[in-house]
Design an enzyme around this catalytic site. Sequence first.
Site, PDB file in Angstrom:
ATOM      1  N   ARG A 163     -12.321  61.109 -12.916  1.00  0.00           N
ATOM      2  CA  ARG A 163     -13.470  61.608 -13.385  1.00  0.00           C
ATOM      3  C   ARG A 163     -14.218  61.064 -14.914  1.00  0.00           C
ATOM      4  O   ARG A 163     -15.153  61.641 -15.321  1.00  0.00           O
ATOM      5  CB  ARG A 163     -13.205  63.311 -13.855  1.00  0.00           C
ATOM      6  CG  ARG A 163     -12.773  63.763 -12.971  1.00  0.00           C
ATOM      7  CD  ARG A 163     -13.512  64.098 -11.613  1.00  0.00           C
ATOM      8  NE  ARG A 163     -12.932  65.231 -10.720  1.00  0.00           N
ATOM      9  CZ  ARG A 163     -11.946  64.730  -9.922  1.00  0.00           C
ATOM     10  NH1 ARG A 163     -11.665  63.629  -9.518  1.00  0.00           N
ATOM     11  NH2 ARG A 163     -11.627  65.756  -8.794  1.00  0.00           N
ATOM     12  N   SER A 193     -14.786  72.280  -9.878  1.00  0.00           N
ATOM     13  CA  SER A 193     -14.013  72.440 -11.151  1.00  0.00           C
ATOM     14  C   SER A 193     -14.957  72.262 -12.426  1.00  0.00           C
ATOM     15  O   SER A 193     -15.484  71.238 -12.473  1.00  0.00           O
ATOM     16  CB  SER A 193     -12.937  71.117 -11.229  1.00  0.00           C
ATOM     17  OG  SER A 193     -12.133  71.057  -9.881  1.00  0.00           O
ATOM     18  N   GLU A 213     -15.774  69.065 -17.124  1.00  0.00           N
ATOM     19  CA  GLU A 213     -16.302  67.987 -16.144  1.00  0.00           C
ATOM     20  C   GLU A 213     -17.654  68.291 -15.898  1.00  0.00           C
ATOM     21  O   GLU A 213     -18.311  67.215 -15.707  1.00  0.00           O
ATOM     22  CB  GLU A 213     -15.301  68.305 -14.813  1.00  0.00           C
ATOM     23  CG  GLU A 213     -15.738  67.285 -13.759  1.00  0.00           C
ATOM     24  CD  GLU A 213     -15.108  67.717 -12.416  1.00  0.00           C
ATOM     25  OE1 GLU A 213     -14.190  67.765 -12.066  1.00  0.00           O
ATOM     26  OE2 GLU A 213     -16.038  67.649 -11.555  1.00  0.00           O
TER      27      GLU A 213
END
Length: 341
Positions: A165, A240, A336
């Site tokens: 990520r 998420s 995130e």
Amino acid sequence: MVKFEKDKSLKEFNTFGIDAKARYFVNITTTEELQALLQTDIFKNEKHLILGGGSNVLFLNDFEGLIIKVSLKGMEIVEQDDETISLKVAAGEVWHEVVMHCVQNNWGGIENLSLIPGTMGAAPIQNIGAYGVEIKEVIKEVEVIDLKNGAKRIIKHDECRFGYRESVFKSEWKEKYFISSVTLTLRTKRHQLNISYGAINDTLQHMHITTPSIQTISQAVVHIRQSKLPDPRVLGNAGSFFKNPTIAQEHYQLIKNINPTVPSYQTVNQEVKVPAGWLIEQCGWKGKKINEVGVHAQQALVLVNYGSGNGKEIFELSQKIIESVKEKFNITLTPEVNIIA
Ligand code: FAD
Ligand code: EPU
């Protein structure tokens, strides 16, 4: 002539469905339009945010600046050999439509990334990943425009410094470039199928598939995702909310001694990745609703907006979750989602 809209609602432009307003809004469909935009007083004087599909952002307030909506379209094959093709995809193409186009043409490599919302241009920024595959595996290069001087530049795969990520576009070069296109290298034969992750294998069996293909893997991934993740058109969310944290072996053992069933993934550097969804569930947050925002009942890693929640409420909920995970497990979760103050 660059056309600006004023005081535009962003509700339709972010998957949390937050009703924030942008002071200025511009839709960019070509690189020339972007280069012209860079010469305008509004661009020079206002803070700005580049926006793809808005599926990884949380607006805390109205945006007192300029939103640059990415709408560049087009895909072309730029190279081809016996086993691979290189496909150059414009930044505003919808990612899932790119995946569907490739799967239909039997071009393999991104089938596990089916149904991830958002645009092509945003995909390299956090190196989108799912079901054992990350987009870095197929990215050949990224074309960018320097927001300071309008110059085009090609960023090669290795310069992108992809991680979990993460990429250079999210760290050192954050907000330096407008990503205008991404070139992917895909396989046209001898596909390397990845079915070991999560429920893919079981789902294929349920589908009575004995010889998987990129097409059936894509269908299985779509099926799994639809059963777990809320559809943003129905329930506002950004996937998420936090990254899965990585902790030292000793720390993991302490948790495992008390919770023998803690799920985990081994990482390359001897550390252990623990699912944030599990940690959040253990803290009692799963399914909790506070006014119009909450924690999804099927996936504790997904924060949701039931309709009229605002960005600050979601942010406050995320802070409470961070505090309780820190208190119970001594792990600090990091978002995130890009928080836009
Ligand atoms: P946006 O949210 O519009 O922007 C994200 C960031 O990128 C912002 O900082 C923005 O300024 C910047 N940006 C966008 N486009 C450009 C550009 N052209 N040039 C420069 N900067 C740009 N992610 C995963 O990795 N895996 C998943 O499995 C996954 N599942 C999801 C499921 C759901 C239901 C949802 C809602 C989200 C999920 N996500 C997942 C997160 C999200 O889909 C990805 O991060 C996606 O790449 C975001 O794309 P976007 O176009 O919506 O980006
Ligand atoms: N779990 C729980 N409780 C929950 C949620 C999950 O105990 O409420 C446990 C599950 O039982 C499982 C483990 O956590 O053992 C992992 O769950 P899941 O397979 O749902 O994946 P995840 O780690 O929660 C990650 C990505 C997703 C990606 C999926 C599939 C991150 C931050 N998230 O989720 O990406 O789609 O794996 O590969 O890495 C996103 O980035 O937005 C995203 C949705």
